[in-house]
Design a protein around this motif. Structure first.
Motif, PDB file in Angstrom:
ATOM      1  N   ARG A 253       7.702 -43.639 -17.152  1.00 26.69           N
ATOM      2  CA  ARG A 253       6.879 -42.461 -17.375  1.00 26.69           C
ATOM      3  C   ARG A 253       7.488 -41.627 -18.489  1.00 26.69           C
ATOM      4  NH1 ARG A 253       3.429 -42.806 -13.262  1.00 26.69           N
ATOM      5  NH2 ARG A 253       2.333 -40.920 -13.893  1.00 26.69           N
ATOM      6  N   LEU A 254       6.600 -40.959 -19.245  1.00 24.73           N
ATOM      7  CA  LEU A 254       7.023 -40.067 -20.320  1.00 24.73           C
ATOM      8  C   LEU A 254       6.652 -38.646 -19.927  1.00 24.73           C
ATOM      9  CD1 LEU A 254       5.695 -42.139 -23.394  1.00 24.73           C
ATOM     10  CD2 LEU A 254       7.950 -42.278 -22.307  1.00 24.73           C
ATOM     11  N   GLU A 255       7.645 -37.798 -19.754  1.00 27.15           N
ATOM     12  CA  GLU A 255       7.404 -36.408 -19.357  1.00 27.15           C
ATOM     13  C   GLU A 255       7.439 -35.531 -20.605  1.00 27.15           C
ATOM     14  OE1 GLU A 255      10.384 -35.403 -16.529  1.00 27.15           O
ATOM     15  OE2 GLU A 255       9.553 -36.662 -14.939  1.00 27.15           O
ATOM     16  N   VAL A 256       6.351 -34.757 -20.776  1.00 26.50           N
ATOM     17  CA  VAL A 256       6.264 -33.887 -21.948  1.00 26.50           C
ATOM     18  C   VAL A 256       5.300 -32.747 -21.656  1.00 26.50           C
ATOM     19  CG1 VAL A 256       4.587 -35.509 -22.943  1.00 26.50           C
ATOM     20  CG2 VAL A 256       5.575 -33.736 -24.385  1.00 26.50           C
ATOM     21  N   ALA A 257       5.752 -31.531 -21.865  1.00 22.34           N
ATOM     22  CA  ALA A 257       4.900 -30.337 -21.808  1.00 22.34           C
ATOM     23  C   ALA A 257       3.994 -30.325 -20.572  1.00 22.34           C
ATOM     24  CB  ALA A 257       4.043 -30.242 -23.077  1.00 22.34           C
ATOM     25  N   GLU A 258       4.613 -30.487 -19.402  1.00 22.05           N
ATOM     26  CA  GLU A 258       3.901 -30.462 -18.131  1.00 22.05           C
ATOM     27  C   GLU A 258       2.941 -31.635 -17.954  1.00 22.05           C
ATOM     28  OE1 GLU A 258       2.056 -26.653 -17.770  1.00 22.05           O
ATOM     29  OE2 GLU A 258       3.963 -25.563 -17.721  1.00 22.05           O
ATOM     30  N   HIS A 259       3.054 -32.619 -18.807  1.00 24.60           N
ATOM     31  CA  HIS A 259       2.261 -33.848 -18.663  1.00 24.60           C
ATOM     32  C   HIS A 259       3.197 -34.983 -18.262  1.00 24.60           C
ATOM     33  CE1 HIS A 259      -1.585 -32.387 -20.370  1.00 24.60           C
ATOM     34  NE2 HIS A 259      -0.799 -31.602 -21.108  1.00 24.60           N
ATOM     35  N   ASP A 260       2.616 -35.985 -17.634  1.00 23.21           N
ATOM     36  CA  ASP A 260       3.389 -37.135 -17.164  1.00 23.21           C
ATOM     37  C   ASP A 260       2.570 -38.391 -17.470  1.00 23.21           C
ATOM     38  OD1 ASP A 260       5.156 -38.778 -15.941  1.00 23.21           O
ATOM     39  OD2 ASP A 260       4.834 -38.040 -13.903  1.00 23.21           O
ATOM     40  N   PHE A 261       2.972 -39.109 -18.535  1.00 23.70           N
ATOM     41  CA  PHE A 261       2.202 -40.258 -18.993  1.00 23.70           C
ATOM     42  C   PHE A 261       2.862 -41.550 -18.509  1.00 23.70           C
ATOM     43  CE2 PHE A 261       1.498 -37.207 -22.665  1.00 23.70           C
ATOM     44  CZ  PHE A 261       0.260 -36.776 -22.197  1.00 23.70           C
ATOM     45  N   ALA A 262       2.077 -42.435 -17.908  1.00 21.45           N
ATOM     46  CA  ALA A 262       2.587 -43.716 -17.421  1.00 21.45           C
ATOM     47  C   ALA A 262       2.433 -44.787 -18.503  1.00 21.45           C
ATOM     48  CB  ALA A 262       1.828 -44.137 -16.169  1.00 21.45           C
ATOM     49  N   VAL A 263       3.531 -45.534 -18.745  1.00 22.56           N
ATOM     50  CA  VAL A 263       3.496 -46.637 -19.715  1.00 22.56           C
ATOM     51  C   VAL A 263       4.190 -47.843 -19.094  1.00 22.56           C
ATOM     52  CG1 VAL A 263       3.439 -45.150 -21.761  1.00 22.56           C
ATOM     53  CG2 VAL A 263       5.644 -45.848 -20.820  1.00 22.56           C
ATOM     54  N   SER A 264       3.814 -49.022 -19.570  1.00 17.00           N
ATOM     55  CA  SER A 264       4.489 -50.229 -19.078  1.00 17.00           C
ATOM     56  C   SER A 264       5.894 -50.335 -19.664  1.00 17.00           C
ATOM     57  CB  SER A 264       3.675 -51.470 -19.446  1.00 17.00           C
ATOM     58  OG  SER A 264       3.731 -51.699 -20.851  1.00 17.00           O
ATOM     59  N   GLY A 265       6.052 -49.850 -20.898  1.00 17.90           N
ATOM     60  CA  GLY A 265       7.363 -49.871 -21.541  1.00 17.90           C
ATOM     61  C   GLY A 265       7.796 -51.220 -22.073  1.00 17.90           C
ATOM     62  N   HIS A 266       6.920 -52.246 -21.985  1.00 12.65           N
ATOM     63  CA  HIS A 266       7.319 -53.596 -22.394  1.00 12.65           C
ATOM     64  C   HIS A 266       7.712 -53.672 -23.868  1.00 12.65           C
ATOM     65  CE1 HIS A 266       6.228 -54.916 -18.512  1.00 12.65           C
ATOM     66  NE2 HIS A 266       4.912 -54.984 -18.688  1.00 12.65           N
ATOM     67  N   ALA A 267       7.100 -52.833 -24.698  1.00 10.76           N
ATOM     68  CA  ALA A 267       7.333 -52.930 -26.141  1.00 10.76           C
ATOM     69  C   ALA A 267       8.551 -52.127 -26.600  1.00 10.76           C
ATOM     70  CB  ALA A 267       6.101 -52.452 -26.903  1.00 10.76           C
ATOM     71  N   PHE A 268       9.204 -51.412 -25.653  1.00 10.62           N
ATOM     72  CA  PHE A 268      10.276 -50.506 -26.056  1.00 10.62           C
ATOM     73  C   PHE A 268      11.557 -50.752 -25.256  1.00 10.62           C
ATOM     74  CE2 PHE A 268       6.179 -48.329 -26.625  1.00 10.62           C
ATOM     75  CZ  PHE A 268       6.233 -48.072 -27.989  1.00 10.62           C
ATOM     76  N   ARG A 269      12.664 -50.303 -25.822  1.00 12.62           N
ATOM     77  CA  ARG A 269      13.968 -50.349 -25.153  1.00 12.62           C
ATOM     78  C   ARG A 269      14.218 -48.974 -24.524  1.00 12.62           C
ATOM     79  NH1 ARG A 269      17.033 -50.009 -29.052  1.00 12.62           N
ATOM     80  NH2 ARG A 269      15.594 -50.145 -30.815  1.00 12.62           N
ATOM     81  N   LEU A 270      13.937 -48.865 -23.223  1.00 11.56           N
ATOM     82  CA  LEU A 270      13.970 -47.570 -22.559  1.00 11.56           C
ATOM     83  C   LEU A 270      15.088 -47.515 -21.517  1.00 11.56           C
ATOM     84  CD1 LEU A 270      10.123 -47.046 -21.959  1.00 11.56           C
ATOM     85  CD2 LEU A 270      11.510 -46.312 -23.917  1.00 11.56           C
ATOM     86  N   LYS A 271      15.597 -46.294 -21.291  1.00 15.04           N
ATOM     87  CA  LYS A 271      16.585 -46.038 -20.248  1.00 15.04           C
ATOM     88  C   LYS A 271      16.166 -44.785 -19.481  1.00 15.04           C
ATOM     89  CE  LYS A 271      20.513 -47.946 -22.819  1.00 15.04           C
ATOM     90  NZ  LYS A 271      21.837 -47.633 -23.437  1.00 15.04           N
ATOM     91  N   ASP A 272      16.385 -44.818 -18.196  1.00 17.93           N
ATOM     92  CA  ASP A 272      16.017 -43.669 -17.372  1.00 17.93           C
ATOM     93  C   ASP A 272      16.778 -42.420 -17.824  1.00 17.93           C
ATOM     94  OD1 ASP A 272      14.849 -42.205 -15.302  1.00 17.93           O
ATOM     95  OD2 ASP A 272      16.466 -42.687 -13.893  1.00 17.93           O
TER      96      ASP A 272
END
Length: 360
Positions: A253-272
């Motif tokens: 999930r991407l948290e920004v400005a009181e929004h919470d967007f769900a993504v699969s994240g498959h295309a990116f190198r993400l860390k909690d």
């Protein structure tokens, strides 16, 4: 072969470093554009290729020969400047023929070659005129003809269209593209105009502070920017950037400005817990809710600009605004409530600290 190889090129004026450790190979017949903001070093590099600036360190080779100490006239290059630099007292014929006369080329050969390049550039009717009798675009064609007539191995263009109005710039850009297709001469072109770069280049060398930020085809540099700087520099209107926090729960999930967007994240190198920058191009937004969209938010339009087939709208988001390109036929007006969506495959994510892309 007229390949150009820059190996660890550097340029300094006293203690001020302008170019640092510049490495680049330009292939024979390739059209390469140096692009970047003012002061990034692109014109300095071009002048080093031409021999008009000394190289502080590193090695430059053209056509397989190291040319660091070679005089400009012996490098097999021809340069077209931002300033047309035509001789005002000479006819167009004499301006074009000037270099050949200095080389003592026979007059019959000069006539033949002037006639040939004049026909290519549509200058035949103007050969007996003076530069002051021509338009800006025609004068720039004369400057190109003067460079062409020497049949160089390499063409160098230093912001040749920046003095022209918008209509002439578009016309001359097309002319230069056609000229390259017919001559196939290795060409290096300097500009700060991204439209020129995107339409002319086989590859773009995007520069920042004397260093290469990314070298890629126009398509790749637009679709897969390596850094946030590249993403923000390429594209009109500019990409939207939103600071986000990455969270891992059931999914990413991407948290920004009181929004919470769900993504699969498959295309990116993400860390909690990582801090990132979300990039979305205005053209990648769509109007209306979509079930498969990663980004969905609503707001009232704060600004609407009519651009013909499209309109550019601004919608408040958090402490700032997000811009989107929408169809003019939607008749969006200031104060209208709109919902904007963007699919995950059109999103960009960058590390907030380094600016590097997080794309896998």
């Amino acid at each position: 072969m007229s390949a150009i190889v820059c190996s660890h090129i550097a340029k300094a004026y006293g203690s001020t470093s302008v170019i640092q450790d510049f490495d680049l190979e330009i292939n024979d017949h390739e059209f390469v554009v140096f692009l970047g903001p003012s002061g990034c070093g692109k014109s300095t590099l071009l002048r080093m290729l031409a021999g008009l600036e000394q190289i502080s360190s590193g090695e430059l080779s053209i056509d397989g020969r190291v040319v660091n100490e070679v005089e400009p006239r012996e490098r097999g290059i021809a340069m077209v400047f931002q300033n047309y630099a035509l001789y005002p007292h000479m006819t167009i014929f004499d301006n074009i023929a000037f270099g050949l006369r200095r080389l003592k080329v026979p007059f019959n050969e000069i006539e033949r070659r002037v006639g040939s390049v004049s026909a290519t550039l549509g200058l035949g009717p103007y050969l007996n005129r003076k530069p002051s009798e021509l338009s800006g675009g025609q004068q720039q064609r004369v400057a190109i003809a003067r460079a062409m007539i020497k049949t160089p191995k390499v063409f160098l263009f230093d912001e040749p269209l920046s003095n022209l109005d918008a209509k002439l710039r578009n016309h001359m850009r097309v002319e230069i593209a056609k000229l390259h297709q017919s001559l196939k001469t290795t060409t290096v072109y300097v500009t700060h105009d991204q439209l020129e770069a995107m339409t002319l280049a086989d590859r773009i060398v995007l520069m920042r502070s004397g260093q290469i930020e990314q070298v890629a085809t126009p398509e790749e540099i637009y679709e897969r920017p390596r850094t946030q700087f590249v993403a923000g520099f390429i594209g009109t209107p500019a990409m939207n950037f939103l600071d986000v926090t990455v969270r891992k729960t059931d999914g990413w999930r991407l948290e920004v400005a009181e929004h919470d967007f769900a993504v699969s994240g498959h295309a990116f190198r993400l860390k909690d817990g990582m801090r990132a920058v979300l990039g979305i191009r205005p053209a990648d937004f769509s109007l209306g809710s979509k079930t498969d969209a990663a980004i969905t938010f609503s707001g009232k339009v704060a600004l609407a600009e009519f651009h013909g087939n499209d309109a550019l709208i601004s919608v408040p988001f958090g402490s700032g605004e997000v811009t989107a390109i929408v169809p003019s036929a939607a008749r969006i007006r200031v104060g209208d409530e709109v919902t904007l969506t963007a699919p995950e495959e059109r999103l960009h994510l960058f590390d907030q600290a380094s600016g590097e892309t997080l794309r896998a």
